[in-house]
Write a protein that holds these residues in place. Structure first.
Motif, PDB file in Angstrom:
ATOM      1  N   ARG A  15       0.832  -1.206   0.000  1.00 55.86           N
ATOM      2  CA  ARG A  15       0.000   0.000   0.000  1.00 55.86           C
ATOM      3  C   ARG A  15       0.873   1.265   0.000  1.00 55.86           C
ATOM      4  O   ARG A  15       0.719   2.161  -0.823  1.00 55.86           O
ATOM      5  N   PHE A  16       1.822   1.292   0.937  1.00 58.45           N
ATOM      6  CA  PHE A  16       2.670   2.494   1.055  1.00 58.45           C
ATOM      7  C   PHE A  16       3.553   2.675  -0.170  1.00 58.45           C
ATOM      8  O   PHE A  16       3.764   3.790  -0.640  1.00 58.45           O
ATOM      9  N   LYS A  19       2.964   1.760  -3.221  1.00 57.08           N
ATOM     10  CA  LYS A  19       2.174   2.273  -4.345  1.00 57.08           C
ATOM     11  C   LYS A  19       1.965   3.772  -4.214  1.00 57.08           C
ATOM     12  O   LYS A  19       2.159   4.536  -5.151  1.00 57.08           O
ATOM     13  N   ARG A  20       1.571   4.177  -2.970  1.00 56.54           N
ATOM     14  CA  ARG A  20       1.253   5.583  -2.732  1.00 56.54           C
ATOM     15  C   ARG A  20       2.470   6.472  -2.973  1.00 56.54           C
ATOM     16  O   ARG A  20       2.370   7.558  -3.510  1.00 56.54           O
ATOM     17  N   GLN A  21       3.670   5.979  -2.575  1.00 54.39           N
ATOM     18  CA  GLN A  21       4.883   6.791  -2.660  1.00 54.39           C
ATOM     19  C   GLN A  21       5.669   6.526  -3.947  1.00 54.39           C
ATOM     20  O   GLN A  21       6.698   7.152  -4.159  1.00 54.39           O
ATOM     21  N   GLY A  22       5.246   5.544  -4.705  1.00 58.21           N
ATOM     22  CA  GLY A  22       6.018   5.174  -5.891  1.00 58.21           C
ATOM     23  C   GLY A  22       7.365   4.579  -5.514  1.00 58.21           C
ATOM     24  O   GLY A  22       8.365   4.759  -6.219  1.00 58.21           O
ATOM     25  N   GLU A  58       1.246  -6.878  -7.927  1.00 59.55           N
ATOM     26  CA  GLU A  58       0.576  -5.619  -7.589  1.00 59.55           C
ATOM     27  C   GLU A  58       1.211  -4.441  -8.324  1.00 59.55           C
ATOM     28  O   GLU A  58       0.844  -3.298  -8.095  1.00 59.55           O
TER      29      GLU A  58
END
Lengths: 141, 525
Positions: free
Chosen positions: A23-24, A26-29, A80
């Protein structure tokens, strides 16, 4: 600016840590680097026969961890769409994780916490990390 | 398969016959008969190894060890002093690479090798040396320990360098391999093969003698000692203690019950610490005696203080017992050290030089000092000289004790409960030393006869039989055979060490140069 790297400390059971890390990331790239440590002390006692067979046993332990833990996990993360690498290593978990975090230039360490009684009393890997890590540590409960 | 099994059964049957025959023949106890039967077989071997130079009573084999330790010390430029700090850094893991974690560490190789060497040699052997050679034997024992560090350095470096690594990842090393492979490199292949085979034979004998019978014998002595001495039911029933011990050893080496070995070997370092702590407590309590004891040790080293044999007697005993205890020059430890995972064979050489230091310079010296300050050796108050008991061939002691019982009595002068602790320590030391030596012997056995289930089983069963024989025999006969077998190993091993020492020197110089240039760096700050 190069991609940020998060280090994931994975003991083989804590799926919530992996989910949070994905999750993190993905959010931060960010990319992930998974570390799975096989507990091992160079000061434990081995008998003569164990001494002679240690190299063989170690290879088998690494191969098994790679196949059962690391490969499926990396496949899951990559599915993912997150870039991931990983390593299996022997040693004291907190020490190995911190050393690799430094070596790889990770920005953040993500790990779980154990509910074992001995870890609650004496502090498990999580408290070891909290004490010795030079970078932020995030504990996923 | 079938023929080997049949041979094995026949061997077992023979042994049983032997024991029954010993039990029923003549008058006399089972122990006495076993004693007589074995002594008649081992006698010629013992007298060959310990024969003296014509016209003297100086055994040539002792000189052989002294010369070797001196040559290695000088050839490697006092490596035991120069390399001491490096040895400790290596054991601490200062030079270990993290990606190699999980392999056998220097610390593990050292502790496993130590569990094989720290045994009754440190407790009982020292008492024998002092009661025969006087306090001066202590001085020579320490000297032998310090110089033996260089011999150990040489053999353990070679053990790693010329070990065999099999495709499945297991390793085998030791004198058999460096004698055959190392000498072949020097163009001496036939000599190397012959020496390797002779060494393997002596190593098997050594595993039955010093690594087994001596341990069983002294363990039994201490068990009798704490269960009532002469009045003990076990007195003269060594075969019974031996049988129990043999069953335990059997369950580990044949039954593969690792938990027993693990338990014993984990406790061994703790027992060693308790032993040292108790010794230290006695020395602190008797601190006024220490200057006197030290002066007797130094004076006795050169005069003998009335002990038969004088300085030479003290020297012979000191070197004999030190060699027996720390096994430097014998080659056995290089079998254990060879398992370490390193690209630099000489690093294991450095680590191994700590072994004679811990074993002899620390532990044996502690035993010696306690015996000296406790006053169990009887001296003439008028002359200050020790009273020689010619009938039993050693210095007069309380109740004419020697070996482990003498050490036990010395510790008991301060703590009357100590003999019980010592009995536990002795059983564990004896057990772990036996397990280690059974492995050394097995490696030599399979080197000669090849690997295979039945071949290995034959050796293991034989080994257990010798536990019983050793416990039943009397001390001096066991000690002579045990020493003779161990020294015979040294005889062969040292020839190989002389031929191969330039190889070790090259490795050593290259490694030290790379440390100096910074190419080899500590991995820990």
């Amino acid at each position: 600016m190069p991609q940020s790297l998060f280090l994931v400390a994975y003991d083989g059971t804590e799926t919530q840590v992996v989910d949070a890390a994905i999750r993190f990331a993905k959010r931060q790239g960010a990319a992930l680097f998974v570390v799975h440590v096989l507990e091992w002390s160079p000061y434990s006692f081995l008998t003569q026969e164990e001494l002679a067979q240690r190299h063989k046993v170690r290879q088998a332990e690494l191969a098994k961890a790679e196949e059962v833990v690391m490969r499926p996990l990396l496949a899951k993360i990559r599915e993912e769409g997150v870039t991931a690498e990983g390593i299996v290593r022997h040693g004291n978990p907190a020490d190995v994780i911190v050393a690799l975090a430094k070596e790889k230039g990770a920005e953040l360490i993500l790990g779980g916490r154990s509910n074992r009684l001995s870890d609650r009393v004496f502090g498990g890997v999580a408290s070891g990390l909290a004490q010795s890590s030079p970078i932020p540590v995030m504990i996923i409960p | 398969m079938v023929p080997t099994q049949r041979a094995l059964l026949r061997l077992l049957a023979l042994t049983m016959c032997f024991i029954f025959h010993a039990a029923t023949a003549n008058a006399g106890t089972i122990d006495e008969n076993i004693n007589a039967a074995v002594a008649s077989v081992t006698g010629p071997f013992v007298s060959f190894i310990f024969s003296s130079f014509p016209g003297t009573n100086f055994p040539w084999i002792v000189l052989w060890l002294i010369i070797a330790a001196t040559i290695f010390t000088i050839y490697f430029g006092f490596i035991q002093i120069r390399g001491f700090g490096l040895a400790i850094a290596l054991v601490k893991g200062d030079y270990s690479k993290p990606e190699e974690a999980g392999e056998v560490s220097h610390f593990q190789a050292l502790t496993t090798a130590l569990s094989g060497t720290v045994g009754l040699g440190n407790i009982a052997g020292v008492a024998v040396a002092i009661s025969i050679g006087g306090p001066g034997a202590t001085f020579w024992m320490i000297m032998a320990g310090l110089m033996g560090m260089a011999s150990k350095f040489t053999e353990c470096t070679l053990g790693v360098k010329y070990r065999n690594e099999y495709p499945d990842g297991t390793v085998s090393g030791g004198p058999m391999y460096y004698l055959s492979k190392g000498l072949a490199e020097k163009g001496l292949a036939p000599l190397g093969r012959v020496l390797a085979v002779i060494f393997a034979i002596f190593c098997i004998l050594g595993s039955f003698g010093g690594g087994n019978m001596f341990q069983a014998n002294q363990m039994h002595a201490q068990v009798v000692n704490v269960t009532g001495g002469d009045a003990s039911y076990l007195n003269g029933q060594g075969w019974l203690t031996g049988l129990v011990m043999a069953a335990l050893v059997f369950s580990v080496i044949v039954g593969g019950i690792k938990s027993i070995a693990r338990f014993a070997e984990r406790i061994v370092p703790i027992m060693a610490l308790i032993y040292l702590a108790a010794g230290l407590a006695i020395l602190i309590r008797e601190y006024q005696q220490i200057p006197q004891a030290l002066s007797e040790i130094v004076e006795g080293a050169f005069t003998g203080l009335g002990v038969a044999g004088g300085m030479v007697g003290a020297l012979i005993q000191g070197f004999r017992r030190a060699a027996f205890s720390n096994e430097a020059g014998v080659g056995s430890a290089s079998i254990a050290h060879a398992a370490v995972r390193t690209n630099e064979p000489v690093t294991e050489g450095f680590v191994s030089l700590l072994e004679p230091f811990i074993d002899t310079v620390v532990i044996c010296t502690m035993t010696a000092l306690v015996i000296n300050v406790s006053g169990v050796l009887q001296s003439d108050p008028q002359t200050g000289l020790y009273i020689w008991n010619a009938a039993s061939g050693h210095i007069a002691t309380a109740d004419n004790l020697t070996g482990v019982e003498l050490t036990s009595r010395a510790f008991a002068t301060a703590f009357d409960w100590f003999p019980y602790v010592l009995a536990v320590a002795v059983i564990l030391f004896a057990f772990s030393t036996m397990i280690s030596w059974s492995y050394y012997g097995l490696k030599a056995w399979t080197y000669l006869f090849g690997e295979g289930k039945n071949i290995e089983l034959t050796y293991k069963v034989l080994f257990c039989v010798f536990v019983i024989i050793g416990a039943a025999m009397n001390l001096s006969a066991v000690i002579d055979f045990a020493d003779a077998a161990i020294f015979a190993m040294a005889l062969i091993n040292i020839i190989g060490l002389y031929i191969l020492m330039p190889v070790v020197k090259r490795e050593m110089n290259s490694y030290l140069a790379r440390i100096k240039s910074g190419e080899v760096r500590k991995t820990k700050a």
